[in-house]
Design a protein around this motif. Structure first.
Motif, PDB file in Angstrom:
ATOM      1  N   GLU A  69       1.449  38.125  -6.310  1.00 43.78           N
ATOM      2  CA  GLU A  69       1.807  36.841  -5.560  1.00 43.78           C
ATOM      3  C   GLU A  69       1.479  37.230  -4.100  1.00 43.78           C
ATOM      4  O   GLU A  69       1.148  36.331  -3.317  1.00 43.78           O
ATOM      5  CB  GLU A  69       3.099  36.523  -5.808  1.00 43.78           C
ATOM      6  CG  GLU A  69       3.337  35.785  -7.090  1.00 43.78           C
ATOM      7  CD  GLU A  69       4.901  35.558  -7.518  1.00 43.78           C
ATOM      8  OE1 GLU A  69       5.556  35.669  -6.883  1.00 43.78           O
ATOM      9  OE2 GLU A  69       4.923  35.245  -8.989  1.00 43.78           O
ATOM     10  N   TRP A  70       2.011  38.297  -3.554  1.00 42.18           N
ATOM     11  CA  TRP A  70       1.724  38.535  -2.001  1.00 42.18           C
ATOM     12  C   TRP A  70       0.352  38.755  -2.030  1.00 42.18           C
ATOM     13  O   TRP A  70      -0.243  38.311  -0.677  1.00 42.18           O
ATOM     14  CB  TRP A  70       2.660  39.793  -1.675  1.00 42.18           C
ATOM     15  CG  TRP A  70       4.163  39.575  -1.601  1.00 42.18           C
ATOM     16  CD1 TRP A  70       5.059  40.120  -2.084  1.00 42.18           C
ATOM     17  CD2 TRP A  70       4.545  38.795  -0.490  1.00 42.18           C
ATOM     18  NE1 TRP A  70       6.322  39.458  -1.739  1.00 42.18           N
ATOM     19  CE2 TRP A  70       6.219  38.732  -0.647  1.00 42.18           C
ATOM     20  CE3 TRP A  70       4.247  38.023   0.524  1.00 42.18           C
ATOM     21  CZ2 TRP A  70       6.688  38.230  -0.030  1.00 42.18           C
ATOM     22  CZ3 TRP A  70       5.139  37.405   1.331  1.00 42.18           C
ATOM     23  CH2 TRP A  70       6.443  37.366   0.979  1.00 42.18           C
ATOM     24  N   ALA A  71      -0.452  39.638  -2.772  1.00 41.46           N
ATOM     25  CA  ALA A  71      -1.950  39.619  -2.623  1.00 41.46           C
ATOM     26  C   ALA A  71      -2.398  38.011  -2.295  1.00 41.46           C
ATOM     27  O   ALA A  71      -3.353  37.956  -1.310  1.00 41.46           O
ATOM     28  CB  ALA A  71      -2.589  40.303  -3.782  1.00 41.46           C
ATOM     29  N   ALA A  72      -1.843  37.155  -3.248  1.00 43.92           N
ATOM     30  CA  ALA A  72      -2.607  35.682  -2.885  1.00 43.92           C
ATOM     31  C   ALA A  72      -2.273  35.094  -1.777  1.00 43.92           C
ATOM     32  O   ALA A  72      -2.841  34.426  -1.174  1.00 43.92           O
ATOM     33  CB  ALA A  72      -2.183  34.893  -4.257  1.00 43.92           C
ATOM     34  N   ALA A  73      -0.745  35.252  -1.335  1.00 43.37           N
ATOM     35  CA  ALA A  73      -0.525  34.879   0.058  1.00 43.37           C
ATOM     36  C   ALA A  73      -1.285  35.267   1.054  1.00 43.37           C
ATOM     37  O   ALA A  73      -1.406  34.737   2.011  1.00 43.37           O
ATOM     38  CB  ALA A  73       1.085  34.969   0.162  1.00 43.37           C
TER      39      ALA A  73
END
Length: 295
Positions: free
Chosen positions: A145-149
């Motif tokens: 999810e952090w990669a997507a953010a």
């Protein structure tokens, strides 16, 4: 269910530098050689977290003291009472630049446009995520999810004429269910949108080879924290510890780093530490990029 990251096929860390240097991430732009003479001519930079207590009390006075030590670049970790526009003015008046500013991870996730707008007001080239809250990094799914953010804010930065970067600590190298979080961040972020700021100390403290991390994708590391380590594994002023910065930075096969920020998180005397680290970093630059390169 968490998506499995195929570490047998795509493992980034723990392999030889020679093998890694032959690899490239899909979508990466063709490598362009770094202007190493230009880097050698730069004065050392500093992450202002080193002098955060002084910044909280007196932003103009602190920045003036840093400039007086000979620093040419600063990386912000908050603007305190001065605000981003005033910090930009002060830095320019002192003859320095501020290529980057560290931002809070939850702001990156929840208010990315506001983060980008503030960074633009401060005149930065990079918006850099400095740290993940422990509650937000317990699972591989959270890292995905952090990669997507990071990709989302990276797109906003690109539109604003800036770049986005992720700064590591040591926890990203601790495996979760057999997967290494840093691998996830590297593989699931778009190289066209997301760079990385390598913290030398935290990579080594995490049990990794600094050379191997850089060698996987040298073009994704435009910035670094030059933070030294003593023989007991604690932080030390730059140039007084055990990390061989000069040989790593001087290796043109793995290092494309353009901005070097000295830092010591736990300095007992922050201004003394900053002065020692300036001298240490200048020496590192001189040895990594010999003056005879100038012709």
């Amino acid at each position: 269910m968490e998506r499995d990251v195929d570490m047998n096929r795509r493992r980034l860390l723990g392999t030889g530098v020679a093998a890694l240097s032959m690899m490239a991430l899909p979508g990466c732009a063709e490598f362009q050689p770094l202007d190493r003479v230009g880097l050698a001519r730069k004065r050392p930079g500093i992450q202002l977290y080193t002098v955060r207590a002084a910044m909280e009390q007196d932003v103009p006075g602190t920045l003036k003291a840093i400039a007086g030590m000979g620093y040419g670049e600063v990386e912000f970790a908050g603007y305190f009472d001065a605000g981003p526009a005033e910090c930009r003015r002060i830095v320019a008046d002192l003859g320095m630049t501020a290529p980057s500013g560290h931002v809070q991870s939850r702001d990156v996730r929840d208010a990315p446009q506001q983060v980008v707008d503030v960074a633009a007001e401060a005149g930065h080239d990079y918006v850099t995520l400095g740290w993940l809250h422990p509650d937000d990094r317990q699972t591989i799914s959270q890292y995905q999810e952090w990669a997507a953010a990071c990709n989302r804010i990276g797109e906003l930065c690109k539109k604003a004429g800036m770049r986005f970067a992720y700064h590591n600590h040591d926890f990203e190298f601790v495996p979760i269910g057999g997967n290494v979080p840093y691998d996830v961040l590297m593989l699931e972020t778009d190289p066209e949108l997301v760079d990385f700021e390598l913290d030398f100390y935290w990579v080594q403290r995490g049990g990794q080879s600094i050379e191997s991390v850089l060698a996987f994708a040298p073009e994704r590391f435009p910035m670094a924290h030059i933070k030294d380590m003593d023989t007991a594994g604690n932080m030390a002023d730059v140039g007084t510890g055990t990390i061989d910065f000069a040989s790593i930075l001087g290796n043109k096969e793995i290092s494309r780093i353009k901005h070097l920020f000295a830092e010591r998180d736990d300095a007992p005397d922050p201004f003394k530490s900053a002065a020692i680290s300036h001298a240490g970093l200048q020496d590192i630059i001189d040895r990594a990029y010999p003056r005879n390169l100038f012709g």
